[in-house]
Design a protein around this motif. Sequence first.
Motif, PDB file in Angstrom:
ATOM      1  N   VAL A 298     -51.658  53.615 -34.629  1.00 53.56           N
ATOM      2  CA  VAL A 298     -51.482  52.503 -33.699  1.00 53.56           C
ATOM      3  C   VAL A 298     -50.000  52.169 -33.593  1.00 53.56           C
ATOM      4  O   VAL A 298     -49.320  51.961 -34.605  1.00 53.56           O
ATOM      5  CB  VAL A 298     -52.263  51.262 -34.174  1.00 53.56           C
ATOM      6  CG1 VAL A 298     -51.957  50.067 -33.271  1.00 53.56           C
ATOM      7  CG2 VAL A 298     -53.759  51.545 -34.192  1.00 53.56           C
ATOM      8  N   ALA A 299     -49.498  52.139 -32.365  1.00 54.04           N
ATOM      9  CA  ALA A 299     -48.094  51.823 -32.114  1.00 54.04           C
ATOM     10  C   ALA A 299     -47.995  50.360 -31.677  1.00 54.04           C
ATOM     11  O   ALA A 299     -48.493  49.989 -30.618  1.00 54.04           O
ATOM     12  CB  ALA A 299     -47.523  52.738 -31.031  1.00 54.04           C
ATOM     13  N   GLY A 300     -47.381  49.536 -32.496  1.00 58.70           N
ATOM     14  CA  GLY A 300     -47.250  48.128 -32.151  1.00 58.70           C
ATOM     15  C   GLY A 300     -48.524  47.352 -32.437  1.00 58.70           C
ATOM     16  O   GLY A 300     -49.422  47.805 -33.148  1.00 58.70           O
ATOM     17  N   ARG A 301     -48.580  46.175 -31.864  1.00 61.99           N
ATOM     18  CA  ARG A 301     -49.684  45.261 -32.155  1.00 61.99           C
ATOM     19  C   ARG A 301     -50.972  45.657 -31.434  1.00 61.99           C
ATOM     20  O   ARG A 301     -50.942  46.097 -30.280  1.00 61.99           O
ATOM     21  CB  ARG A 301     -49.313  43.842 -31.755  1.00 61.99           C
ATOM     22  CG  ARG A 301     -48.419  43.142 -32.745  1.00 61.99           C
ATOM     23  CD  ARG A 301     -48.213  41.689 -32.365  1.00 61.99           C
ATOM     24  NE  ARG A 301     -47.409  40.989 -33.367  1.00 61.99           N
ATOM     25  CZ  ARG A 301     -46.841  39.810 -33.159  1.00 61.99           C
ATOM     26  NH1 ARG A 301     -46.976  39.201 -31.991  1.00 61.99           N
ATOM     27  NH2 ARG A 301     -46.136  39.242 -34.112  1.00 61.99           N
ATOM     28  N   ILE A 302     -52.067  45.473 -32.122  1.00 64.00           N
ATOM     29  CA  ILE A 302     -53.392  45.577 -31.509  1.00 64.00           C
ATOM     30  C   ILE A 302     -53.642  44.291 -30.742  1.00 64.00           C
ATOM     31  O   ILE A 302     -53.514  43.188 -31.281  1.00 64.00           O
ATOM     32  CB  ILE A 302     -54.473  45.800 -32.577  1.00 64.00           C
ATOM     33  CG1 ILE A 302     -54.274  47.171 -33.241  1.00 64.00           C
ATOM     34  CG2 ILE A 302     -55.878  45.671 -31.983  1.00 64.00           C
ATOM     35  CD1 ILE A 302     -55.111  47.381 -34.481  1.00 64.00           C
ATOM     36  N   ALA A 303     -53.959  44.412 -29.454  1.00 66.74           N
ATOM     37  CA  ALA A 303     -54.207  43.245 -28.615  1.00 66.74           C
ATOM     38  C   ALA A 303     -55.708  42.976 -28.530  1.00 66.74           C
ATOM     39  O   ALA A 303     -56.520  43.651 -29.160  1.00 66.74           O
ATOM     40  CB  ALA A 303     -53.608  43.472 -27.228  1.00 66.74           C
ATOM     41  N   MET A 304     -56.071  41.984 -27.735  1.00 65.01           N
ATOM     42  CA  MET A 304     -57.467  41.577 -27.668  1.00 65.01           C
ATOM     43  C   MET A 304     -58.379  42.695 -27.167  1.00 65.01           C
ATOM     44  O   MET A 304     -59.491  42.875 -27.675  1.00 65.01           O
ATOM     45  CB  MET A 304     -57.616  40.351 -26.765  1.00 65.01           C
ATOM     46  CG  MET A 304     -59.038  39.796 -26.734  1.00 65.01           C
ATOM     47  SD  MET A 304     -59.209  38.331 -25.698  1.00 65.01           S
ATOM     48  CE  MET A 304     -58.244  37.141 -26.627  1.00 65.01           C
ATOM     49  N   ASP A 305     -57.909  43.457 -26.181  1.00 68.22           N
ATOM     50  CA  ASP A 305     -58.771  44.440 -25.525  1.00 68.22           C
ATOM     51  C   ASP A 305     -58.269  45.876 -25.619  1.00 68.22           C
ATOM     52  O   ASP A 305     -58.952  46.785 -25.139  1.00 68.22           O
ATOM     53  CB  ASP A 305     -58.908  44.099 -24.029  1.00 68.22           C
ATOM     54  CG  ASP A 305     -59.222  42.638 -23.800  1.00 68.22           C
ATOM     55  OD1 ASP A 305     -60.285  42.201 -24.282  1.00 68.22           O
ATOM     56  OD2 ASP A 305     -58.406  41.936 -23.176  1.00 68.22           O
ATOM     57  N   GLN A 306     -57.102  46.096 -26.187  1.00 66.80           N
ATOM     58  CA  GLN A 306     -56.504  47.429 -26.128  1.00 66.80           C
ATOM     59  C   GLN A 306     -55.384  47.580 -27.160  1.00 66.80           C
ATOM     60  O   GLN A 306     -54.864  46.595 -27.681  1.00 66.80           O
ATOM     61  CB  GLN A 306     -55.920  47.677 -24.725  1.00 66.80           C
ATOM     62  CG  GLN A 306     -54.936  46.609 -24.280  1.00 66.80           C
ATOM     63  CD  GLN A 306     -54.733  46.597 -22.781  1.00 66.80           C
ATOM     64  OE1 GLN A 306     -54.009  47.443 -22.250  1.00 66.80           O
ATOM     65  NE2 GLN A 306     -55.352  45.648 -22.096  1.00 66.80           N
ATOM     66  N   PHE A 307     -55.078  48.844 -27.452  1.00 70.26           N
ATOM     67  CA  PHE A 307     -53.905  49.145 -28.256  1.00 70.26           C
ATOM     68  C   PHE A 307     -53.356  50.494 -27.811  1.00 70.26           C
ATOM     69  O   PHE A 307     -53.995  51.227 -27.040  1.00 70.26           O
ATOM     70  CB  PHE A 307     -54.201  49.116 -29.764  1.00 70.26           C
ATOM     71  CG  PHE A 307     -55.173  50.165 -30.254  1.00 70.26           C
ATOM     72  CD1 PHE A 307     -54.748  51.454 -30.579  1.00 70.26           C
ATOM     73  CD2 PHE A 307     -56.515  49.861 -30.421  1.00 70.26           C
ATOM     74  CE1 PHE A 307     -55.629  52.410 -31.044  1.00 70.26           C
ATOM     75  CE2 PHE A 307     -57.415  50.815 -30.900  1.00 70.26           C
ATOM     76  CZ  PHE A 307     -56.972  52.092 -31.205  1.00 70.26           C
ATOM     77  N   VAL A 308     -52.167  50.817 -28.300  1.00 70.88           N
ATOM     78  CA  VAL A 308     -51.442  52.004 -27.854  1.00 70.88           C
ATOM     79  C   VAL A 308     -51.235  52.943 -29.034  1.00 70.88           C
ATOM     80  O   VAL A 308     -51.020  52.503 -30.171  1.00 70.88           O
ATOM     81  CB  VAL A 308     -50.077  51.609 -27.240  1.00 70.88           C
ATOM     82  CG1 VAL A 308     -49.250  52.846 -26.871  1.00 70.88           C
ATOM     83  CG2 VAL A 308     -50.286  50.713 -26.013  1.00 70.88           C
ATOM     84  N   VAL A 309     -51.300  54.251 -28.770  1.00 67.22           N
ATOM     85  CA  VAL A 309     -50.898  55.251 -29.759  1.00 67.22           C
ATOM     86  C   VAL A 309     -49.769  56.079 -29.169  1.00 67.22           C
ATOM     87  O   VAL A 309     -49.733  56.343 -27.966  1.00 67.22           O
ATOM     88  CB  VAL A 309     -52.075  56.155 -30.175  1.00 67.22           C
ATOM     89  CG1 VAL A 309     -53.102  55.373 -30.965  1.00 67.22           C
ATOM     90  CG2 VAL A 309     -52.731  56.827 -28.979  1.00 67.22           C
ATOM     91  N   ASP A 310     -48.832  56.455 -30.020  1.00 65.72           N
ATOM     92  CA  ASP A 310     -47.732  57.332 -29.607  1.00 65.72           C
ATOM     93  C   ASP A 310     -48.216  58.769 -29.743  1.00 65.72           C
ATOM     94  O   ASP A 310     -48.549  59.222 -30.843  1.00 65.72           O
ATOM     95  CB  ASP A 310     -46.511  57.075 -30.488  1.00 65.72           C
ATOM     96  CG  ASP A 310     -45.258  57.772 -29.968  1.00 65.72           C
ATOM     97  OD1 ASP A 310     -45.380  58.827 -29.297  1.00 65.72           O
ATOM     98  OD2 ASP A 310     -44.156  57.272 -30.251  1.00 65.72           O
TER      99      ASP A 310
END
Length: 392
Positions: A319-331
Amino acid sequence: MTETASAPTAPLRARAEIDLAALRANVRTLRALAPGAQLMAVVKSEAYGHGAVRCARAAVEAGAGWLGTATPEEALALRRAGLPGRIMCWLWTPGGPWREAVEADIDVSVSGMWALAEVTAAARAAGVPARVQLKADTGLGRNGCQPGEDWAELVAEALRAEADGVLRITGLWSHFACADEPGHPSIAAQLALFREMVGYAERQGVRPEVRHIANSPATLTLPDSHFDLVRTGIALYGISPSPELGTSADFGLRPVMTLSANLALVKHVPGGHGVSYGHHYVTSGRTTLGLVPLGYADGIPRHASGNGPVLVGGKWRTVAGRIAMDQFVVDLGGDEPPVGAEAVLFGPGDRGEPTAEDWAQAAGTIAYEIVTRIGTRVPRVYVNEQQDGVIR
């Protein structure tokens, strides 16, 4: 909870695949570890997030003689769904649905005089004897009756009610505090006190159908604690109750849930690009980012921001950065999987994917919480419902 009987025809944003064949195999493995005891399949909290009714049915098919829930509402829901046999629930508050439970032939747990008074009143109103299990606090310090005078009073009053035909004392039970910590001194102390409290009750005339104290870790490692019944919760779902005890594979258990989603976006970004709230992650160079459409509203722990592992395109990503309410990002490190490609958060590990334990370590919690917290927006998709050629 959203339940899907089989694989859907339309793609899903995300899915929690529940392998009922794995669950049935886990039941058989656990029964073999406690051959002299009956097995209770604990399906509280929607079967630890897996779906209570489907998992309860599969567990019974595999030989579980009892089902266990925390709340009476959970137990009554199982009855309404047509689950037969013995069902027990143990977390009561004043004014609870005692009469409904008595009429539904559910075993209820009693830890104090207030609860005994309420269940006897309900049984008299229903005109049906209640099935009551007396819980002893042998050292966990939560629910349960204290040893000594409190236990003597509870046993005496329960026996009087039994003599009046109002109830049947069907069980004597307790719960370990530290069975997942091998060698902890409280384990032997609790086991000794349980024997003492059971012995006292039996000398007074209690003739229980079952005596039980063993939870999942005790079932796996403490055969002296098995008595007449073992209560298996997290192990039923193929998750080790403690890494110190061993992995799931060490115990012959297979994780039942696989959580995955489809990438909602794949895009190129330059170096120095901030990712998600607070820019706690900034790309070190030109790369690709993948958007996973799951967030803390779905039960993905925000505490795993920057650490949570995901399998995309055969590689572990983080996981890149913060996990949000509905989504998160991977590099994705420059890889370019197509939009819609599968992102596997956890599963059995067969394909190299992370496990629930990996997420627990990333979030600083336990695997119990990881599977139990997966929310209602994530459909449960049941596979391997067939047993003996019949779709259940």
